[in-house]
Motif scaffolding. Structure first.
Motif, PDB file in Angstrom:
ATOM      1  N   VAL A 216      31.504  33.036  51.237  1.00 51.24           N
ATOM      2  CA  VAL A 216      31.424  32.153  50.083  1.00 51.24           C
ATOM      3  C   VAL A 216      32.165  32.797  48.920  1.00 51.24           C
ATOM      4  CG1 VAL A 216      29.257  31.093  50.806  1.00 51.24           C
ATOM      5  CG2 VAL A 216      29.221  33.114  49.338  1.00 51.24           C
ATOM      6  N   ARG A 217      32.614  31.948  47.971  1.00 46.69           N
ATOM      7  CA  ARG A 217      33.438  32.440  46.867  1.00 46.69           C
ATOM      8  C   ARG A 217      32.721  33.521  46.061  1.00 46.69           C
ATOM      9  NH1 ARG A 217      35.532  28.130  45.241  1.00 46.69           N
ATOM     10  NH2 ARG A 217      37.740  28.565  45.638  1.00 46.69           N
ATOM     11  N   SER A 218      31.424  33.359  45.833  1.00 44.36           N
ATOM     12  CA  SER A 218      30.691  34.329  45.014  1.00 44.36           C
ATOM     13  C   SER A 218      30.702  35.711  45.659  1.00 44.36           C
ATOM     14  CB  SER A 218      29.257  33.863  44.775  1.00 44.36           C
ATOM     15  OG  SER A 218      28.570  33.681  46.003  1.00 44.36           O
ATOM     16  N   GLU A 219      30.572  35.774  46.995  1.00 45.09           N
ATOM     17  CA  GLU A 219      30.604  37.056  47.701  1.00 45.09           C
ATOM     18  C   GLU A 219      31.985  37.688  47.606  1.00 45.09           C
ATOM     19  OE1 GLU A 219      29.861  38.905  52.207  1.00 45.09           O
ATOM     20  OE2 GLU A 219      29.672  36.741  51.854  1.00 45.09           O
ATOM     21  N   LEU A 220      33.021  36.870  47.794  1.00 39.95           N
ATOM     22  CA  LEU A 220      34.397  37.359  47.673  1.00 39.95           C
ATOM     23  C   LEU A 220      34.641  37.924  46.278  1.00 39.95           C
ATOM     24  CD1 LEU A 220      37.422  37.562  48.517  1.00 39.95           C
ATOM     25  CD2 LEU A 220      37.659  35.191  47.736  1.00 39.95           C
ATOM     26  N   HIS A 221      34.242  37.171  45.259  1.00 43.06           N
ATOM     27  CA  HIS A 221      34.488  37.603  43.891  1.00 43.06           C
ATOM     28  C   HIS A 221      33.712  38.872  43.556  1.00 43.06           C
ATOM     29  CE1 HIS A 221      36.224  33.616  42.130  1.00 43.06           C
ATOM     30  NE2 HIS A 221      36.738  33.923  43.300  1.00 43.06           N
ATOM     31  N   ASP A 222      32.496  38.985  44.079  1.00 43.47           N
ATOM     32  CA  ASP A 222      31.704  40.201  43.833  1.00 43.47           C
ATOM     33  C   ASP A 222      32.427  41.435  44.356  1.00 43.47           C
ATOM     34  OD1 ASP A 222      29.690  38.829  42.571  1.00 43.47           O
ATOM     35  OD2 ASP A 222      28.347  38.771  44.298  1.00 43.47           O
ATOM     36  N   GLN A 223      32.985  41.323  45.557  1.00 43.30           N
ATOM     37  CA  GLN A 223      33.682  42.469  46.145  1.00 43.30           C
ATOM     38  C   GLN A 223      34.945  42.820  45.364  1.00 43.30           C
ATOM     39  OE1 GLN A 223      34.196  42.570  50.404  1.00 43.30           O
ATOM     40  NE2 GLN A 223      32.313  41.442  50.797  1.00 43.30           N
ATOM     41  N   GLY A 229      37.084  46.528  38.952  1.00 46.95           N
ATOM     42  CA  GLY A 229      36.465  46.653  37.641  1.00 46.95           C
ATOM     43  C   GLY A 229      36.689  45.454  36.743  1.00 46.95           C
ATOM     44  N   LEU A 230      36.733  44.273  37.333  1.00 48.11           N
ATOM     45  CA  LEU A 230      37.002  43.053  36.573  1.00 48.11           C
ATOM     46  C   LEU A 230      35.718  42.286  36.280  1.00 48.11           C
ATOM     47  CD1 LEU A 230      40.122  41.820  38.579  1.00 48.11           C
ATOM     48  CD2 LEU A 230      40.123  42.653  36.228  1.00 48.11           C
ATOM     49  N   GLU A 231      35.676  41.649  35.120  1.00 47.83           N
ATOM     50  CA  GLU A 231      34.528  40.806  34.782  1.00 47.83           C
ATOM     51  C   GLU A 231      34.626  39.437  35.448  1.00 47.83           C
ATOM     52  OE1 GLU A 231      33.876  40.490  30.625  1.00 47.83           O
ATOM     53  OE2 GLU A 231      33.619  42.654  30.316  1.00 47.83           O
ATOM     54  N   GLY A 250      37.243  31.739  36.034  1.00 44.73           N
ATOM     55  CA  GLY A 250      36.067  32.508  36.418  1.00 44.73           C
ATOM     56  C   GLY A 250      34.894  31.617  36.755  1.00 44.73           C
ATOM     57  N   GLU A 251      33.918  32.182  37.445  1.00 46.08           N
ATOM     58  CA  GLU A 251      32.686  31.485  37.823  1.00 46.08           C
ATOM     59  C   GLU A 251      32.932  30.317  38.782  1.00 46.08           C
ATOM     60  OE1 GLU A 251      29.952  32.910  36.907  1.00 46.08           O
ATOM     61  OE2 GLU A 251      31.011  34.308  35.574  1.00 46.08           O
ATOM     62  N   GLY A 252      34.127  30.206  39.341  1.00 48.49           N
ATOM     63  CA  GLY A 252      34.412  29.139  40.300  1.00 48.49           C
ATOM     64  C   GLY A 252      34.481  27.761  39.702  1.00 48.49           C
ATOM     65  N   LEU A 253      34.608  27.642  38.372  1.00 52.03           N
ATOM     66  CA  LEU A 253      34.726  26.343  37.706  1.00 52.03           C
ATOM     67  C   LEU A 253      36.200  26.046  37.443  1.00 52.03           C
ATOM     68  CD1 LEU A 253      31.780  26.276  35.136  1.00 52.03           C
ATOM     69  CD2 LEU A 253      32.046  24.895  37.206  1.00 52.03           C
ATOM     70  N   PHE A 254      36.700  24.986  38.031  1.00 53.40           N
ATOM     71  CA  PHE A 254      38.112  24.640  37.952  1.00 53.40           C
ATOM     72  C   PHE A 254      38.363  23.586  36.879  1.00 53.40           C
ATOM     73  CE2 PHE A 254      37.577  26.314  42.195  1.00 53.40           C
ATOM     74  CZ  PHE A 254      38.750  27.024  42.432  1.00 53.40           C
ATOM     75  N   GLN A 255      39.538  23.688  36.263  1.00 52.94           N
ATOM     76  CA  GLN A 255      40.007  22.693  35.314  1.00 52.94           C
ATOM     77  C   GLN A 255      41.309  22.091  35.839  1.00 52.94           C
ATOM     78  OE1 GLN A 255      38.468  21.743  32.525  1.00 52.94           O
ATOM     79  NE2 GLN A 255      36.910  23.342  32.313  1.00 52.94           N
TER      80      GLN A 255
END
Length: 329
Positions: A216-223, A229-231, A250-255
């Protein structure tokens, strides 16, 4: 469609203008795009009865596998092809005007990231570079060439060289955008972890391409956040069948850019549009698809919010890696 109208698509700035342009494009494609015209006829949908965006039927993305979706009388200047998987047909987008694609992705990129001339743009897309027909490679090739920085370009599997370039960007503080497919970014994170300073942004384009287990995207982004060292991790949402892209800071919210919009359909009633905040199948309006079809029912599940932003929640269980056949008659 008159050239003046096509140019006006990229000048859309409000909901009313978007609505008017969308309905005009719908009625044009209902007459002049044979695949879409036949699809509407199969649904027994009279285009004259369509007066609101929510009334527009969306063409299942599967049709880009089985049909040539292009305005009658036109020939493709370039054909983009999806990666597909073994045993499945790839999607093919027959693009009548490559210049229109360039206009769309450059304007969209500029609105989110500024001029590519001001950036060092690093592309880590090894699986895509294996295909000359990738629309993402086409876009990144032009963006890296428009960049004026000598280090901009594709880095294939040379992760050590890329890591050294990123360290140089830490040192000189040059604004930098690293764009990569998920599995390659994870390889970089594992083999060459490096704390990025705030002048470097990282954008993932999704996709393990069979190289790693899906996550899932959240797991990918966490790694990725932990390794670099990115926020926040940026994301790009694009498809072979579209000429426009949405971006997430960020946060998986697209525009979306002003000429693109996402609606969510009821999974149990594909011709019904849900209200913001509800989850369902993603329908995409891309007015840059003026010469093919601007109304695509994807195989992605998503949620749209009141401000027009959206998130991607996954895919239909019934869909293969590139499309959804729930709506194909």
């Amino acid at each position: 469609m008159e050239q003046a109208f096509i140019e006006d698509i990229f000048k859309i700035s409000d909901r009313n203008t978007f609505r008017a342009a969308t309905l005009e494009v719908f009625h044009f494609q209902a007459r002049h795009t044979p695949v879409y015209r036949n699809y509407l006829a199969a649904l027994r949908k009279d285009p004259a009865t369509v007066t609101e965006i929510e009334d527009i039927p969306f063409l299942p993305v599967e049709f880009f596998k089985s049909h040539v979706v292009i305005e009658e009388g036109l020939k493709a200047e370039v054909v983009f092809e999806s990666s597909g998987t073994t045993g499945t047909l790839p999607s093919r987008h027959h693009v009548a005007d490559a210049g229109l694609y360039k206009e769309s992705f450059l304007r969209s990129f500029f609105s989110f990231y500024g001029s590519p001339e001001e950036l060092c743009i690093l592309a880590l897309l090894p699986s895509y570079l294996e295909r000359e027909t990738s629309s993402l490679v086409y876009m990144m090739d032009h963006l890296t060439r428009w960049s004026k920085h000598p280090d901009s370009g594709f880095y294939l599997d040379n992760l050590e060289e890329l890591s050294a370039i990123l360290q140089k960007r830490n040192n000189d503080q040059q604004a930098t955008l690293l764009v990569g497919v998920s599995f390659a970014l994870l390889d970089l994170a594992e083999k060459h972890p490096l704390e990025f300073w705030n002048n470097i942004s990282l954008m993932e384009t999704g996709g393990m391409k069979g190289r790693r287990k899906e996550m899932v995207r959240s797991e990918l982004h966490d790694q990725l956040q932990s390794a670099f060292g990115l926020e926040t991790i940026h994301s790009e949402y694009g498809m072979t069948e579209l000429l426009s892209q949405a971006y997430s800071g960020g946060e998986g919210l697209f525009q979306c850019p002003p000429w693109m919009k996402v609606l969510v359909r009821d999974p149990n009633d594909p011709l019904s549009i849900l209200t913001p905040g509800q989850s369902g199948g993603m329908n995409i309006i891309d007015l840059a698809n003026i010469h093919s079809c601007s109304f695509i029912a994807t195989g992605d599940l998503g949620k749209v919010y009141e401000d027009g932003s959206f998130e991607v929640l996954g895919r239909f269980d019934q869909s293969d890696i590139r499309g959804c056949n729930l709506l194909v008659p």
